[in-house]
Design an enzyme around this catalytic site. Structure first.
Site, PDB file in Angstrom:
ATOM      1  N   HIS A   1      -4.824  -4.308 -11.867  1.00 60.97           N
ATOM      2  CA  HIS A   1      -5.415  -4.041 -10.559  1.00 60.97           C
ATOM      3  C   HIS A   1      -6.915  -3.958 -10.705  1.00 60.97           C
ATOM      4  CE1 HIS A   1      -6.819  -1.187  -7.389  1.00 60.97           C
ATOM      5  NE2 HIS A   1      -5.980  -1.866  -6.634  1.00 60.97           N
TER       6      HIS A   1
ATOM      7  N   HIS B   1       0.809  -1.219   0.000  1.00 61.98           N
ATOM      8  CA  HIS B   1       0.000   0.000   0.000  1.00 61.98           C
ATOM      9  C   HIS B   1       0.845   1.272   0.000  1.00 61.98           C
ATOM     10  CE1 HIS B   1      -3.695  -2.426   1.273  1.00 61.98           C
ATOM     11  NE2 HIS B   1      -4.032  -1.806   0.159  1.00 61.98           N
TER      12      HIS B   1
END
Length: 395
Positions: free
Chosen positions: A305, A205
């Site tokens: 993604h 992240h």
């Protein structure tokens, strides 16, 4: 400003006559869509979900419809993309990038429906018979090694032979010794629980400093990790190559870039081994093909993604089928309530970790307005820097 050419001959698909948006509330996040209709009655849908700014993407999509879409030929995808990007002075960014992406999806949907072919036929045809997927979002619950291990086993048993997860809790920058040890113990527990044949991907992240990222890469290396995603903030993109040189674990990233121009530094610096464009952020099919081609030029593979709805899973599958250098596609579909699939009629099913070749014209998904009306958006927010975020407690 660039304007719509209403005198050029069009196909039988007609001209765009209506642009509207719909949003669906779920426990995961609000899903948003743009629906485009032509004066010949053809309808196309694209996803404009933003994790936290659904109202903004919806408002911009409707405004862009008035400025750039009404009266346009839905087959003029390159011109419309350019009109929205340059004509609206976007210069990148998340809200604008998502809207351009969703509109581009909807245009391709209209084209496929008009021609009677699935979208993958319009963007290169099929390079494979099925698309492999991996599961994300499965690790709700306590941040404890045993809890992660149990959920991992359940997810593999549900038909997912590849898993991604973030074991780092609310940590950022540097982790304390205890936090680092717990994070690595979680990775070790998952690997032991699922065995050596399941692919594991670690999510960072984009939040660690360089020396902490090096420590974490070294610590998880014994567990045969398929990739480490976004170990550093993208403000430090020049240092990604330094990490790649110090580990055998592939580094992945790119979901936050919204067009080929934003991707330029990623390719120039050889920041990653695995590129992760998001169909609903990168600029739709028009831009996804270009980014994938640039990745191939740089000896990189593509793992799209997708933290959005099953619509985006299906829409991205079309691009994935047509991408020669595809690795695998992300999905959160196993996390969602049954009514989501009722609202999005026609989504491709995940079977044994794969998506089948689409057969329906266009993207193949229709929005069921009645279900949307029953589940309005809630405006929830996930704070990844708050302890316990992985439990999916709405804040």
């Amino acid at each position: 400003m660039l304007t719509v050419n209403r005198t050029r001959p069009t196909t039988g698909a007609g001209r765009i006559s209506r642009v509207e948006t719909l949003s669906l509330g779920t426990a995961w996040r609000d899903f948003s869509y743009v629906r485009i209709t032509t004066d010949e009655g053809l309808v196309g849908v694209g996803e404009i979900t933003h994790p936290y700014r659904g109202r903004e993407t919806s408002a911009l999509a409707e405004a862009m419809g008035e400025r750039h879409l009404l009266g346009a030929d839905p087959f003029d995808t390159e011109e419309i993309w350019h009109r929205m990007y340059q004509g609206d002075f976007l210069r990148g960014g998340d809200v604008g990038g998502i809207v351009v992406s969703g509109v581009d999806q909807a245009l391709h949907d209209i084209q496929g429906r008009y021609l009677g072919v699935p979208v993958y036929r319009l963007v290169g045809g099929a390079c494979r018979d099925t698309v492999p997927v991996y599961a994300n979002g499965w690790y709700t619950g306590p941040r404890e090694p045993d809890a992660f291990a149990r959920r991992a086993v359940e997810t593999v048993a549900a038909g997912y032979p590849a898993l991604k997860f973030d074991p780092f809790g609310a940590g950022s920058g540097e982790l304390s010794r205890d936090e680092r040890r717990l994070s690595v113990d979680i990775v070790a527990a998952v690997r032991e629980a699922v065995g050596p044949d399941v692919e594991l991907f670690i999510e960072g992240h984009a939040r660690f400093v360089v020396h902490e990222a090096v420590r974490l890469l070294d610590a998880v290396a014994p567990y045969d990790i398929g990739w480490f995603e976004e170990p550093l903030p993208w403000t430090h993109i020049d240092r990604y190559a330094e990490l790649r040189a110090r580990t055998s674990i592939p580094i992945s990233g790119g979901e936050h870039f919204h067009n080929r121009y934003e991707y330029r530094r990623l390719f120039e610096t050889n920041a990653v081994s695995i590129v992760q464009p998001d169909l609903s952020m990168v600029g739709g099919y028009t831009e996804m093909r270009k980014v994938a081609a640039l990745a191939e030029l740089h000896s990189m593979v593509v793992a799209p993604h997708n933290s959005n709805s099953p619509f985006c899973t299906t829409a991205t599958a079309h691009a994935a089928f047509a991408t020669p250098n595809l690795k695998i596609l992300e999905t959160f579909d196993g996390l969602l309530e049954p009514y989501v699939f009722e609202a999005l009629r026609g989504c491709l099913p995940v079977t044994d970790g794969h998506l089948p070749l689409p057969t329906a014209p266009g993207i193949g998904v229709d929005l069921v307005d009645e279900v949307f009306a029953e589940h309005p958006p809630t405006g929830g927010f996930w704070n990844m820097f708050a302890p316990g975020w992985e439990k999916r407690e709405r804040r």
